[in-house]
Motif scaffolding. Structure first.
Motif, PDB file in Angstrom:
ATOM      1  N   GLY A 254     -11.420 -12.577 -26.029  1.00 35.70           N
ATOM      2  CA  GLY A 254     -11.122 -13.741 -26.862  1.00 35.70           C
ATOM      3  C   GLY A 254     -10.211 -13.409 -28.026  1.00 35.70           C
ATOM      4  O   GLY A 254      -9.272 -14.157 -28.336  1.00 35.70           O
ATOM      5  N   LEU A 265      -7.132 -20.607 -27.393  1.00 33.48           N
ATOM      6  CA  LEU A 265      -8.481 -20.573 -27.973  1.00 33.48           C
ATOM      7  C   LEU A 265      -9.341 -21.770 -27.574  1.00 33.48           C
ATOM      8  O   LEU A 265     -10.508 -21.585 -27.193  1.00 33.48           O
ATOM      9  CB  LEU A 265      -8.390 -20.458 -29.498  1.00 33.48           C
ATOM     10  CG  LEU A 265      -9.738 -20.383 -30.237  1.00 33.48           C
ATOM     11  CD1 LEU A 265     -10.518 -19.148 -29.798  1.00 33.48           C
ATOM     12  CD2 LEU A 265      -9.512 -20.374 -31.745  1.00 33.48           C
ATOM     13  N   ALA A 269     -12.725 -20.487 -25.862  1.00 34.98           N
ATOM     14  CA  ALA A 269     -13.809 -20.264 -26.821  1.00 34.98           C
ATOM     15  C   ALA A 269     -15.173 -20.651 -26.256  1.00 34.98           C
ATOM     16  O   ALA A 269     -16.130 -19.863 -26.319  1.00 34.98           O
ATOM     17  CB  ALA A 269     -13.521 -21.028 -28.113  1.00 34.98           C
TER      18      ALA A 269
END
Length: 423
Positions: A254, A265, A269
């Motif tokens: 990430g 993202l 996420a």
């Protein structure tokens, strides 16, 4: 050289002498005056003398610096010999430190400042940690010393001479990369041995797993799984370590994707976060159960299982070759197949390439790039479950694969599915 620069460099040479002299002077602070050959002032002057000698060498040549150093070394060694005779204490440390201060002072003026200062700080730390280093050496056993020497030979003698190119017709197997993987597995195993001795089995394994996950969660999985052989009572603890290393891998993926392409993202996420939370919860549960249920202590007899590391690296090479052959047989039908095949061994290469391609205007949209990264993570997770069972046995494979990694993959898919359906 300008006057201001000369003065500043001479000041650095003096500071080097003061830094080392402070440690030497503090160590001999209880001795009477005129009973020691060198203290704070002597070392400070030695650094300044080296700086002046370096300045003269710039003007009159390096031969002069050699003569000045020889004279300084002879004088310093003479006074150290007189002190040794008086105290009946034979040690060359202070003499070597004095010579090094002179040379670093010369380097600070006639050469590079940063290496001179860095070497001075390193030397001072070595001098200050004398008791700790001696105590540490006294605690070492011959197998531990042999392990350090073997790992050093593998890393610094053999690795540089191993060909860094592919040797198979399909351009897949690179001996340099395979040997580096063996070093990683052996090094992580040794780190685990040291951590268990230093912090105890639970804290040591967790520290090793977290640090190993930053380097290679696959190598950490192999290293931890092979520790279980002959120690059936340690399956839960070692499985928890494997899950922790995988958790660190998810966080690393990430962060790498975020650093290269922040647009990924929102799509990464939630799936990565959900899987990481499940892995963390499973690892904490396993650690808690090992505390609640006393079992056989984890004992690591061999600090560095080189044979095991080499065999595991060979297996990984075979996996890489099989993955490439499968890709060629199936055909190149897109980045998702490439990501899946690559994820068998490594996720970093897929993460970096997908993030760059989607950020560099190469025609790859963020959704496809994010999905490719998640596919690589999923395949890598499944492959680690298989490896854990194959190397560590049925118990480790069941805990890691069923309780941890598959549950994490399910959590990630549960979050990813509505995101994909939404577009």
């Amino acid at each position: 050289m300008e006057t201001n620069e000369i003065i500043s460099r001479l000041a650095v040479a003096l500071a080097i002498g003061l830094l080392v002299g402070l440690e030497r002077g503090w160590r001999t602070r209880d001795e009477r005056e005129h009973q020691r050959a060198a203290g704070l002032r002597t070392f400070a002057l030695s650094g300044l003398l080296g700086g002046v000698a370096g300045l003269l060498a710039l003007e009159f040549g390096g031969v002069l610096l050699g003569f000045l150093f020889a004279g300084f070394a002879a004088t310093f060694a003479l006074f150290q010999w007189l002190e040794a005779r008086l105290d009946d204490n034979v040690s060359a440390t202070t003499a070597v430190a004095g010579m090094l201060v002179f040379l670093l002072g010369a380097l600070a003026v006639a050469g590079e400042l940063v290496p001179a200062v860095a070497a001075a700080v390193a030397m001072t730390l070595l001098l200050a940690l004398r008791e700790h280093l001696h105590r540490w050496v006294a605690m070492l056993t011959w197998p531990e010393i042999r392990a350090v020497l073997t790992l050093a030979a593998m890393s610094f003698l053999l690795l540089p001479v191993i060909p860094d190119r592919t040797v198979d017709p399909w351009g897949t197997v690179n001996p340099h990369e395979i040997w580096l993987l063996a070093i990683l597995i052996a090094g992580i195993s040794f780190a685990g041995y040291v951590a268990v001795r230093a912090f105890g089995e639970r804290s040591g394994i967790m520290a090793m797993a977290a640090a190993g996950g930053l380097v290679s969660s696959t190598a950490t999985t192999l290293a931890l799984a092979q520790m279980e052989k002959g120690q059936p009572g340690s399956a839960r603890l070692l499985s928890a370590g494997i899950l922790v290393s995988s958790n660190v891998m998810l966080v690393r993926v990430g962060l790498v994707a975020l650093g290269l392409n922040p647009a990924l993202l929102p799509r990464l996420a939630l799936p990565l976060g959900a899987a990481a939370l499940v892995l963390l919860a499973a690892a904490l549960l396993l650690v808690w159960r090992t505390r609640r249920r006393a079992g056989p202590a984890l004992t690591i007899d061999n600090p560095l299982a080189v044979g095991t590391a080499l065999s595991l690296a060979a297996v990984m090479a075979a996996v890489m070759l099989a993955a490439e052959l499968a890709r060629r047989w199936l055909g190149d039908v897109g980045v998702l197949i490439v990501a899946a095949v690559s994820g068998v061994v490594d996720v970093d290469a897929v993460t970096i390439s997908m993030a760059r391609l989607s950020a560099g205007g190469a025609g790859l949209d963020a959704a496809t790039a994010a999905l490719a990264i998640l596919v690589a993570v999923g395949v890598n997770t499944a492959s680690k479950a298989v490896l854990a069972g194959w190397v560590g046995g049925r118990v480790v494979g069941g805990i890691v694969g069923g309780v941890g990694l598959l549950a994490a993959a399910a959590a990630g898919l549960a979050v990813l599915w509505p995101l994909a359906a939404a577009g």
